[in-house]
Every structure is written in C-alpha cells, then in structure tokens.
Design a protein around this motif. Structure first.
Motif, mmCIF file in Angstrom:
data_model
loop_
_atom_site.group_PDB
_atom_site.id
_atom_site.type_symbol
_atom_site.label_atom_id
_atom_site.label_comp_id
_atom_site.label_asym_id
_atom_site.label_seq_id
_atom_site.Cartn_x
_atom_site.Cartn_y
_atom_site.Cartn_z
ATOM 1 N N TYR A 5 0.869 -1.175 0.000
ATOM 2 C CA TYR A 5 0.000 0.000 0.000
ATOM 3 C C TYR A 5 0.907 1.226 0.000
ATOM 4 O O TYR A 5 1.932 1.238 0.686
ATOM 5 N N TYR A 6 0.554 2.221 -0.743
ATOM 6 C CA TYR A 6 1.384 3.420 -0.748
ATOM 7 C C TYR A 6 0.514 4.657 -0.912
ATOM 8 O O TYR A 6 -0.611 4.609 -1.396
ATOM 9 N N ILE A 7 1.067 5.772 -0.467
ATOM 10 C CA ILE A 7 0.392 7.055 -0.604
ATOM 11 C C ILE A 7 1.470 8.125 -0.724
ATOM 12 O O ILE A 7 2.540 8.009 -0.126
ATOM 13 N N SER A 8 1.225 9.151 -1.517
ATOM 14 C CA SER A 8 2.174 10.246 -1.666
ATOM 15 C C SER A 8 1.413 11.562 -1.628
ATOM 16 O O SER A 8 0.245 11.629 -2.019
ATOM 17 N N GLY A 9 2.076 12.603 -1.167
ATOM 18 C CA GLY A 9 1.416 13.891 -1.070
ATOM 19 C C GLY A 9 2.338 14.938 -0.484
ATOM 20 O O GLY A 9 3.538 14.706 -0.297
ATOM 21 N N LEU A 18 0.012 9.192 7.090
ATOM 22 C CA LEU A 18 0.438 8.092 7.951
ATOM 23 C C LEU A 18 -0.754 7.468 8.669
ATOM 24 O O LEU A 18 -0.842 6.240 8.801
ATOM 25 N N GLU A 19 -1.643 8.310 9.130
ATOM 26 C CA GLU A 19 -2.845 7.824 9.808
ATOM 27 C C GLU A 19 -3.640 6.900 8.893
ATOM 28 O O GLU A 19 -4.124 5.838 9.303
ATOM 29 N N TYR A 20 -3.751 7.289 7.631
ATOM 30 C CA TYR A 20 -4.518 6.491 6.671
ATOM 31 C C TYR A 20 -3.833 5.154 6.390
ATOM 32 O O TYR A 20 -4.475 4.097 6.420
ATOM 33 N N ILE A 21 -2.523 5.199 6.136
ATOM 34 C CA ILE A 21 -1.786 3.966 5.827
ATOM 35 C C ILE A 21 -1.806 3.013 7.007
ATOM 36 O O ILE A 21 -1.977 1.793 6.855
ATOM 37 N N ILE A 22 -1.627 3.527 8.196
ATOM 38 C CA ILE A 22 -1.652 2.682 9.395
ATOM 39 C C ILE A 22 -3.023 2.031 9.557
ATOM 40 O O ILE A 22 -3.139 0.848 9.881
ATOM 41 N N SER A 23 -4.070 2.791 9.314
ATOM 42 C CA SER A 23 -5.425 2.259 9.509
ATOM 43 C C SER A 23 -5.742 1.130 8.539
ATOM 44 O O SER A 23 -6.318 0.114 8.923
ATOM 45 N N ASN A 104 3.603 -8.148 11.163
ATOM 46 C CA ASN A 104 3.656 -8.631 9.778
ATOM 47 C C ASN A 104 3.639 -7.473 8.774
ATOM 48 O O ASN A 104 3.182 -7.631 7.658
ATOM 49 N N VAL A 105 4.154 -6.310 9.199
ATOM 50 C CA VAL A 105 4.102 -5.145 8.314
ATOM 51 C C VAL A 105 5.399 -4.340 8.443
ATOM 52 O O VAL A 105 6.030 -4.314 9.507
ATOM 53 N N ILE A 106 5.802 -3.726 7.346
ATOM 54 C CA ILE A 106 6.965 -2.833 7.320
ATOM 55 C C ILE A 106 6.511 -1.485 6.772
ATOM 56 O O ILE A 106 5.899 -1.424 5.695
ATOM 57 N N PHE A 107 6.809 -0.416 7.480
ATOM 58 C CA PHE A 107 6.494 0.932 7.018
ATOM 59 C C PHE A 107 7.764 1.581 6.465
ATOM 60 O O PHE A 107 8.796 1.598 7.146
ATOM 61 N N ILE A 108 7.683 2.099 5.260
ATOM 62 C CA ILE A 108 8.814 2.791 4.634
ATOM 63 C C ILE A 108 8.380 4.213 4.290
ATOM 64 O O ILE A 108 7.385 4.413 3.587
ATOM 65 N N ILE A 109 9.117 5.204 4.788
ATOM 66 C CA ILE A 109 8.798 6.607 4.548
ATOM 67 C C ILE A 109 9.993 7.267 3.878
ATOM 68 O O ILE A 109 11.128 7.168 4.364
ATOM 69 N N SER A 110 9.774 7.922 2.760
ATOM 70 C CA SER A 110 10.854 8.617 2.073
ATOM 71 C C SER A 110 10.444 10.046 1.765
ATOM 72 O O SER A 110 9.256 10.369 1.719
ATOM 73 N N GLY A 111 11.439 10.913 1.554
ATOM 74 C CA GLY A 111 11.153 12.306 1.245
ATOM 75 C C GLY A 111 11.552 13.216 2.394
ATOM 76 O O GLY A 111 12.295 12.824 3.306
ATOM 77 N N TYR A 112 11.063 14.416 2.352
ATOM 78 C CA TYR A 112 11.374 15.398 3.397
ATOM 79 C C TYR A 112 10.343 15.310 4.510
ATOM 80 O O TYR A 112 9.151 15.518 4.287
ATOM 81 N N PHE A 113 10.799 14.960 5.715
ATOM 82 C CA PHE A 113 9.889 14.877 6.853
ATOM 83 C C PHE A 113 10.702 14.981 8.145
ATOM 84 O O PHE A 113 11.891 14.630 8.179
ATOM 85 N N PRO A 114 10.104 15.468 9.206
ATOM 86 C CA PRO A 114 10.812 15.565 10.507
ATOM 87 C C PRO A 114 11.008 14.175 11.102
ATOM 88 O O PRO A 114 10.039 13.533 11.537
ATOM 89 N N TYR A 115 12.229 13.717 11.142
ATOM 90 C CA TYR A 115 12.524 12.324 11.485
ATOM 91 C C TYR A 115 12.004 11.934 12.863
ATOM 92 O O TYR A 115 11.194 11.013 12.992
#
Length: 217
Positions: A5-9, A18-23, A104-115
C-alpha cells in the motif's frame, strides 16, 4: 507473497497520510456487503485470466513445482471460481487478523519529513494497537524430482516450453549477482547469446525469457 500500500502527497499532510496507511494496514474495515461485491469482481477477473492461452501450462507447472496448496492451485481457474462460493465473512476476518497486524508489516517513509517527530508519531499509533502476530515462513515450498508434463492446445500452432529449476538462492546471497549476469546471456535482450543463436542463426524460436522468483524463504 506480499501486498503493498502506498500514498504520496505534500509534507504538510504527512500525519494524515500516515494515519490512513496505518489504519488500512493494521485495522482495515471489511463489511459483508463489500465482500459480496468483491466476489463478483474477482469472479470476473478469474474468467478473464482463464482465457490466457498459457493458463493450462502454468496450472500444470504449478502443480508439479510446488507442494503448498496456495501455490499449487493458484492458476487452477475452475477451482478458484468454485472456492469463491465457500469463502465466508468470518474466514476473511480471521485472515485479516493473521496478516494485517504489527508483527507482519513494514512501514517505509521517504522524502522530506521531521525524522524524530515522525518516529514518535508512529510509536504512539502502533502502541495503541494491540494486534501482534508473526507468521512463520514456509521454508519447503518446492516438490523435488524430475518431471515432464505435456499440455496439448489447439489455440495456436507454435510451442511453449518451460524449464524450471527450484533453487535455494536468496537476494542476500553473494552468488545471486552471478545469476543476474547469467540472465543477460540467455534472456531476450540484445546481449543474449542464446537468443542470437536460436533465433537469428538457427531460426528455431521466436522468443526466450527467463523469470525468477527469489526470496529469503
């Protein structure tokens, strides 16, 4: 197998995304009405898939190659369509519970964001979810032995031949780099020596292709 599943914006909507992907990854909402609708869509997709002129070949190959039912019967379209009638709402709920969870899930976040803020946000959200289950990988998926299967078809005049070699390769193995190099010499690209000999010189084939499925399992 795996599901992505992926989302960009825009970065200002980071936490909403993140809230949407987690849900949908850890607590998807499934209704009986949605399952019934999706069954019709899946039935149509299976019917389309069944018209592939190589589907019987794939079906026979899977039944020879694998010893796990999910892999053995993945291209048995008649069985898959028949099974749709036996899939119940509680079966789907149990499947979701087993696979859509923190273990059973891996979250991958890329781009500019406050770590650090993002890490803290993820921890807070994940700690509020109680489901955790780790699936054990299937380590013995292949059926060993030397087998030959002939599948007759009247759809076209040419012949398709599959050569399949179960292996113990993993993407983490250093020797996998040699396999990638080997593919360059026998695949259908311009660097293929085998393609040059069999098609251009001997005029025996139309195409040649090598495909691999490699995982840590």
């Amino acid at each position: 197998t795996y599901i992505n599943y992926y989302i960009s914006g825009l970065s200002k909507y980071l936490y909403e995304m993140l809230e949407y992907i987690i849900s949908i990854s850890l607590n998807p909402i499934v209704t009986r009405n949605r399952i019934n609708k999706e069954k019709k869509a899946v039935n149509n997709e299976l019917l389309i898939h069944s018209t592939d002129n190589k589907i019987k070949l794939y079906d026979n190959l899977n039944k020879i190659l694998f010893n796990i039912d999910g892999l053995k019967y993945q291209d048995d379209m008649k069985l898959q369509i028949k099974n749709l009638d036996h899939i119940k709402f509680n079966d789907i709920k149990q499947w979701i519970k087993q696979f859509y969870n923190k273990g059973n899930v891996i979250f991958i976040i890329s781009g500019y964001f406050p770590y650090q803020e993002t890490i803290n946000f993820l921890k807070d959200k994940l700690n509020s979810i109680n489901n955790f289950y780790q699936n054990k990988p299937e380590l013995n998926i292949f059926s060993p032995g030397f087998k030959i299967k002939f599948v007759k078809t009247n759809v076209y005049d040419n012949t398709t031949i599959f050569f399949t070699f179960p292996n113990s390769f993993s993407y983490r193995d250093e020797d996998f780099a040699y396999f990638e190099l080997f593919k360059k010499f026998i695949d259908s690209n311009t660097s293929s020596k085998l393609m040059t000999v069999l098609r251009e010189k001997k005029k025996l084939i139309y195409n040649i292709h090598i495909d691999e499925y490699v995982s840590k399992f």
